[in-house]
Design an enzyme around this catalytic site. Sequence first.
Site, PDB file in Angstrom:
ATOM      1  N   LYS A 166       0.858  -1.335  -0.011  1.00 34.63           N
ATOM      2  CA  LYS A 166       0.039   0.021   0.056  1.00 34.63           C
ATOM      3  C   LYS A 166       0.878   1.257  -0.076  1.00 34.63           C
ATOM      4  O   LYS A 166       1.728   1.480   0.935  1.00 34.63           O
ATOM      5  CB  LYS A 166      -0.783  -0.207   1.148  1.00 34.63           C
ATOM      6  CG  LYS A 166      -1.589   1.465   1.914  1.00 34.63           C
ATOM      7  CD  LYS A 166      -2.374   1.965   0.756  1.00 34.63           C
ATOM      8  CE  LYS A 166      -2.820   3.214   1.786  1.00 34.63           C
ATOM      9  NZ  LYS A 166      -1.756   4.376   1.837  1.00 34.63           N
ATOM     10  N   SER A 222       1.568   5.859  12.066  1.00 34.63           N
ATOM     11  CA  SER A 222       1.232   6.427  13.145  1.00 34.63           C
ATOM     12  C   SER A 222       0.399   5.511  13.970  1.00 34.63           C
ATOM     13  O   SER A 222      -0.096   4.550  13.488  1.00 34.63           O
ATOM     14  CB  SER A 222       0.082   7.415  12.801  1.00 34.63           C
ATOM     15  OG  SER A 222      -0.984   7.017  12.021  1.00 34.63           O
ATOM     16  N   GLY A 225      -3.590   5.223  12.709  1.00 34.06           N
ATOM     17  CA  GLY A 225      -3.697   4.521  11.551  1.00 34.06           C
ATOM     18  C   GLY A 225      -3.192   2.945  11.699  1.00 34.06           C
ATOM     19  O   GLY A 225      -4.022   2.139  11.304  1.00 34.06           O
ATOM     20  N   GLU A 245       4.954  -0.699  13.334  1.00 36.01           N
ATOM     21  CA  GLU A 245       5.723   0.089  14.159  1.00 36.01           C
ATOM     22  C   GLU A 245       4.896   1.325  14.170  1.00 36.01           C
ATOM     23  O   GLU A 245       4.548   1.953  13.208  1.00 36.01           O
ATOM     24  CB  GLU A 245       7.154   0.471  13.430  1.00 36.01           C
ATOM     25  CG  GLU A 245       7.901   1.203  14.242  1.00 36.01           C
ATOM     26  CD  GLU A 245       9.085   1.760  13.398  1.00 36.01           C
ATOM     27  OE1 GLU A 245       9.551   1.287  12.279  1.00 36.01           O
ATOM     28  OE2 GLU A 245       9.403   3.047  13.535  1.00 36.01           O
ATOM     29  N   CYS A 282      11.391   8.181  13.379  1.00 33.39           N
ATOM     30  CA  CYS A 282      10.717   7.355  14.361  1.00 33.39           C
ATOM     31  C   CYS A 282      11.415   7.482  15.786  1.00 33.39           C
ATOM     32  O   CYS A 282      10.791   7.297  16.696  1.00 33.39           O
ATOM     33  CB  CYS A 282      10.532   5.947  13.886  1.00 33.39           C
ATOM     34  SG  CYS A 282       9.872   5.739  12.339  1.00 33.39           S
ATOM     35  N   GLU A 375       4.251  11.346  21.405  1.00 32.76           N
ATOM     36  CA  GLU A 375       4.952  11.792  20.451  1.00 32.76           C
ATOM     37  C   GLU A 375       4.853  12.987  19.438  1.00 32.76           C
ATOM     38  O   GLU A 375       3.296  13.239  19.113  1.00 32.76           O
ATOM     39  CB  GLU A 375       5.071  10.518  19.410  1.00 32.76           C
ATOM     40  CG  GLU A 375       6.218  10.789  18.161  1.00 32.76           C
ATOM     41  CD  GLU A 375       6.221   9.667  17.147  1.00 32.76           C
ATOM     42  OE1 GLU A 375       5.634   8.807  17.526  1.00 32.76           O
ATOM     43  OE2 GLU A 375       7.391   9.541  16.191  1.00 32.76           O
TER      44      GLU A 375
END
Lengths: 509, 509
Positions: A166, A222, A225, A245, A282, A375
């Site tokens: 994707k 995220s 998501g 992740e 990240c 974050e």
Amino acid sequence: MAAAPVWSVDPRTGKQREQVAVEATAQEVDAAVRAAHAARASLADRAVRAAFLRSAADQLQAAKDQLVEVADAETALGPVRLTGELARTCYQLRAFADIVDEGAFLDVVINHPDDTATPPIPDLRRYKVPLGVVAVYSASNFPFAFSVPGGDTASALAAGCPVVVKAHPDHPALSELVAIVLRRAAAEHGIPEGVLGLVHGFEAGVELVKHPLVTAAGFTGSVRGGRALFDAAAARPVPIPFHGELGSLNPVLITEAAAAERAEAIGAGLAGSMTLGVGQFCVKPGLVLAPAGDAGDRLLKSLTDAVSDVGSGVLLDHRMRDNFLAGVAERAELPEVESPVTAGAGGDHTVSPGFLTVPAEKLAAEGEHDLLLEECFGPLTVVARYTDEDEAKSVLSRLPGNLTATVHVSGEEAAEGGRGPELLAELTPLAGRVLVNGWPTGVAVAAAQHHGGPYPATTSTSTSVGGTAIERWLRPVAYQGAPEALLPPELRDDNPLGLPRRFDGRLER
Amino acid sequence: MAAAPVWSVDPRTGKQREQVAVEATAQEVDAAVRAAHAARASLADRAVRAAFLRSAADQLQAAKDQLVEVADAETALGPVRLTGELARTCYQLRAFADIVDEGAFLDVVINHPDDTATPPIPDLRRYKVPLGVVAVYSASNFPFAFSVPGGDTASALAAGCPVVVKAHPDHPALSELVAIVLRRAAAEHGIPEGVLGLVHGFEAGVELVKHPLVTAAGFTGSVRGGRALFDAAAARPVPIPFHGELGSLNPVLITEAAAAERAEAIGAGLAGSMTLGVGQFCVKPGLVLAPAGDAGDRLLKSLTDAVSDVGSGVLLDHRMRDNFLAGVAERAELPEVESPVTAGAGGDHTVSPGFLTVPAEKLAAEGEHDLLLEECFGPLTVVARYTDEDEAKSVLSRLPGNLTATVHVSGEEAAEGGRGPELLAELTPLAGRVLVNGWPTGVAVAAAQHHGGPYPATTSTSTSVGGTAIERWLRPVAYQGAPEALLPPELRDDNPLGLPRRFDGRLER
């Protein structure tokens, strides 16, 4: 209803560059998954897979100029960084080819019959087989290394699993280009192009994780998501492993002694790490526990100077920029939070880095300051000043899981007999990678790497970087009582492929 | 509201034997989990863990007479089977002690700095650490080997994880006794009794999987119960790995040539396997694809004779008996289904074994006969007669995941150059263990074992039997840039513990 167009956008201007594709319908997702499923047999031979991975690296390198140009136009990450990221991506593809050749990942275990065991052991031979089609969800911030040709794809192909990617909406044109290159490499080895599917669109991503022929998924993105897709993967009639992740604060603890020893170097190093790539990693250090008092003040002075020297930069897209600016503003308004360098809007399309400070005690118990423990994607970090280490530790104990945790210690603390081991043990529960006197940005591709950590850092105990990332796409199968003539060569007594294995209890390498 | 009593029940009479306990409240579950969490440090030393596991085996063996008596009174499995199961359980505890001593499960990987890599590799050292408290859900059908002292508990303790067991209501008295024995063994090594918690009650089981300090779960039981707990584990704010073994049909394919060669032996072997332990094994062969025609007829004749000779037996509880009788009746009523030996009620408390036949074509496409593709727990199997192997294969392609798949082949098919490899490849996607010319009942405790399989056989790619079961309760952590003085001995260059490891790419054993 007309298919939704997929546009390539220039983040430096916010303008559409070109229409790349249209969002995939459910039927198109189905077609991509079926084509991938049909390509499984073409990956069965390990030698072919390894050759394919090496050709993919060669072809990506050959197309470097075009790829970097398109990647830069879509992401504004700059040609230097992107050239390095592409080199890393090719290195990773070749590293997985070597892993395929070595074959240790097959985890071959052979037990001959043993009547002395309770109950007796029959002839049993185990190794690992590929799961099937893997769905890969590309990341925004690594258009090569965590996207179409990235670690998830490389490790899945290495395992023998076809992939449907994707694409991330921040770099759809690059995604299409890279897919063409990878399919060309596949064709060199007689592998059908369906081995690498590519779909665009949010809904297509949801369809993909629900498809009955998809057997596992890898995701970088995220918390919101990733969790939605994780939930969809778990809710399937046949649930599948979802290796996501999602998010990480990457705490840094600076001991009093470390600050006293080298406040300036630590401040400058932190500035470099938190602003690298406009803070879009990240593993950006998002929370720093620094001592109150003189040494900590010096550290902050150094941080202030260094961050002030960093110019503004372009984030990957304008939604991220809006989120960053809102996130900074919301955090800065909290009581007793100060902004020695205010992060904010540069021009219309850029942001400038900054950092916040807060007394650590504000984070030691639940309250409105908990926002600082979430974050904030972009060039911002939060420095919490602690008055004693117990205060620092009570903040650490409240953190969700992380990809990394870092400690800066003094020379004495790091020496034999010092308190270093105790500090390492404190940090180990927090993260998948623990650093001493370093900075978390920069994730090496190595056998000993672990890029993962307690939730929400990852949704599983696996890694998405390094050799063991291949384990995510395999399952064991044991054969009982099968005559040698029936067994695959990997499981035969005479070990014609020279694989490392456990043979009647002994480790053979 | 008074706490619900937990009764020990005699399945031979349906009568209550004694009240063992009360169902645990949410507060009691919380207390058990907290006590387990507090016991983590006591398992940190591998030598202590190994010694504890061996003491547990010794103490269980010493208490054999009492344990087998109570187990038999609650389960009716009989002293011979239960004595064997206890021996297996003790063997398994000792096998995990050996695994702890060897240390290969730590997966130690060391990379020294390498500037030739892209990007350069820093000093990185990785091994695996325990996850934390593990929830174990006991099985009805293995009161020792898949219950309080079983493989989930043994592998979790071996990994360094304290355990809270949800007792199975079919053997609560035994569960309490075994917990006392295990805690006594723990005390010998200075390990607090909280290292092994025990709770009773359905609601307590749900509370357990939701508890924030529970980090993973192991389950053996039904699809319905296991899926509900899997869903709860996935829906937590912090999802946890749920390793559940839920259900399996364990298909058997008998080739035309195998039936022609030894119809009688296969029929007799099948009768033995499907009626073993009154058919109460997860790996009972529940669907047999046998050829139509003369050889198949001879096989059925042999099966009929052998099953008819097996007496009736007591199932683990009366709810299971009701479900079995209803399941048999519902299946027998389907069109074109015949019952050469009718399974049914023996006396008031027993059941007798039987089998059904159906033309395989009835199972080759969706329809009411799909009920025959669902597990019926107890001494029943379904023989589907195929007219050609394509028909058999189309039935196999419709099956959900299985723990085992078995093929019986002729001597010629099993010889070099025969079609054995093709048949093995056909069966591999179906199951975690593939048998040739054997029967799936009997699960050896061995390094090469894999007791797991595609969903619903298991909810993960892991095994609950054999050495690799320990992998379920660990997560990797990598240390970057840590001076030797800070590192645990497992990760030091000089390898003071003599662990197998990967050292700068080389496998060292």
